[in-house]
Scaffold this motif. Structure first.
Motif, mmCIF file in Angstrom:
data_model
loop_
_atom_site.group_PDB
_atom_site.id
_atom_site.type_symbol
_atom_site.label_atom_id
_atom_site.label_comp_id
_atom_site.label_asym_id
_atom_site.label_seq_id
_atom_site.Cartn_x
_atom_site.Cartn_y
_atom_site.Cartn_z
ATOM 1 N N GLU A 40 116.901 -68.328 -60.517
ATOM 2 C CA GLU A 40 117.351 -67.268 -59.612
ATOM 3 C C GLU A 40 117.653 -65.980 -60.363
ATOM 4 N N VAL A 41 117.647 -64.889 -59.584
ATOM 5 C CA VAL A 41 118.185 -63.616 -60.068
ATOM 6 C C VAL A 41 119.196 -63.117 -59.044
ATOM 7 N N VAL B 188 115.828 -54.469 -51.083
ATOM 8 C CA VAL B 188 115.440 -53.870 -52.360
ATOM 9 C C VAL B 188 116.714 -53.540 -53.119
ATOM 10 N N GLY B 189 116.682 -53.793 -54.417
ATOM 11 C CA GLY B 189 117.836 -53.461 -55.229
ATOM 12 C C GLY B 189 117.557 -53.642 -56.696
ATOM 13 N N VAL B 190 118.625 -53.677 -57.469
ATOM 14 C CA VAL B 190 118.551 -53.778 -58.919
ATOM 15 C C VAL B 190 119.022 -55.159 -59.353
ATOM 16 N N VAL B 191 118.254 -55.791 -60.225
ATOM 17 C CA VAL B 191 118.631 -57.093 -60.770
ATOM 18 C C VAL B 191 119.825 -56.905 -61.714
ATOM 19 N N ALA C 219 117.379 -58.068 -66.117
ATOM 20 C CA ALA C 219 118.445 -57.209 -65.616
ATOM 21 C C ALA C 219 118.026 -55.753 -65.727
ATOM 22 N N GLY C 220 118.298 -55.002 -64.679
ATOM 23 C CA GLY C 220 117.938 -53.593 -64.628
ATOM 24 C C GLY C 220 116.653 -53.303 -63.885
#
Length: 323
Positions: free
Chosen positions: A30-31, A65-68, A80-81
């Motif tokens: 997962e993230v 939609v987003g940032v990990v 990440a990022g």
């Protein structure tokens, strides 16, 4: 800590309750994605009302939609990022969400967060309807219900770009004008009783090759009446309720028609098909073949208002929730 919308009982928009969410830790594979925009879809309503059965309690929402912010054990290709879009069964109505890494796709530069949040489910649906369920050819005639809605807008634009003759149906004169602006050769008000005869008239009495109907119960039989012999009825949604009581003789008497009820899971439900589908969708957006518009924005805490607007047919184009 963050916030999440929780449904603990089936019912109206009022059952969408904002609750505090503990910080999430990714499991293997997962993230964690911190949402920047969340897509609003009619499937979210089906879940809330119990048309699609889910175990309670649950958090609605299938795209965002987003940032990990964190990556679980065994995840490769996502870090990440990264800015990603994702497609999941439930859980998107939240500040942050745990997503299987295979359900994410990287977001290309040049596509805004909010636009991308409307393209996973709606863009993916438009893609499989036009290119897989019925591979539309230049010169064919297609009929699109809810032609100024989220999926309908993309079907009209993309269908016209393919070279199809698009006939749009929409629930008001204003929405009819929007369908024409998006490329519909003809567009009619679906709340007027004579739309079937108008569709027949502009096709010279022949009928259309395929109908894309996300409305469901109230339009199903009339949609069949718009088809040419051996045409295809694609019932891909239930906005007015599920279609029931269908007899095969209804297809026989109207000219050996075909009917299908597709779902996205069979078209872009695997990591491989999600990536290939979204590549095609993002390419179509970049090339200008599809031009999604966000006409409504709601804060996460106002998710109930978003559902009221969607069910009340008060929306045009796409809608997003903004955390």
């Amino acid at each position: 800590m963050g916030r999440t919308i929780v449904v603990s009982a089936i019912g109206g928009p009022e059952v969408l309750k904002l609750e505090q969410q503990p910080a999430l830790t990714p499991k293997a594979g997962e993230v964690i994605v911190r949402n920047e925009a969340i897509g609003l879809n009619f499937v979210d309503v089906y879940q809330r009302t119990g048309l699609y059965k889910l175990q309670l309690p649950f958090t609605p929402g299938g795209e965002g939609v987003g940032v990990v912010t964190a990556v679980g054990e065994g995840v490769t290709g996502v870090k990440a990022g990264d800015r990603v879009a994702y497609n999941i069964a439930t859980g998107a109505y939240a500040d942050e969400v745990a997503v299987p890494a295979g359900k994410t796709v990287p977001l290309p530069a040049g596509i805004s967060t909010e636009i991308a949040a409307t393209l996973v489910i709606k863009g993916g649906t438009a893609h499989y309807l036009l290119f897989e369920t019925w591979p539309v050819k230049p010169g064919e005639t297609i009929l699109v219900h809810a032609a100024s809605g989220g999926v309908g807008t993309l079907l009209v634009q993309w269908g016209a770009a393919i070279g199809a003759r698009v006939i749009g149906l929409a629930g008001s004169d204003e929405k009819v004008d929007i369908a024409r602006q998006n490329g519909a050769a003809f567009a009619f008000n679906s709340r007027q009783d004579n739309w079937v005869s108008k569709v027949r008239e502009v096709t010279g009495g022949k009928g259309v090759d395929v109908v894309y109907d996300g409305v469901g119960k109230v339009t199903f039989e009339a949609s069949l009446d718009c088809l040419r012999p051996r045409g295809l009825m694609v019932s891909y949604g239930n906005a007015s309720g599920p279609v029931t009581g269908v007899a095969l003789s209804m297809l026989q008497s109207r000219g050996s028609l075909y009917v299908t009820r597709p779902t996205s899971g069979q078209y872009f439900g695997t990591p491989e098909t999600l990536k290939s589908t979204m590549s095609a969708v993002f390419d179509a957006f970049t090339a200008g073949r599809i031009r999604p518009t966000i006409s409504q924005r709601f804060s996460l805490e106002n998710a109930a208002d978003a559902h009221r607007a969607l069910e009340g047919r008060e929306t045009t184009g796409a809608s997003v929730l903004v955390p």
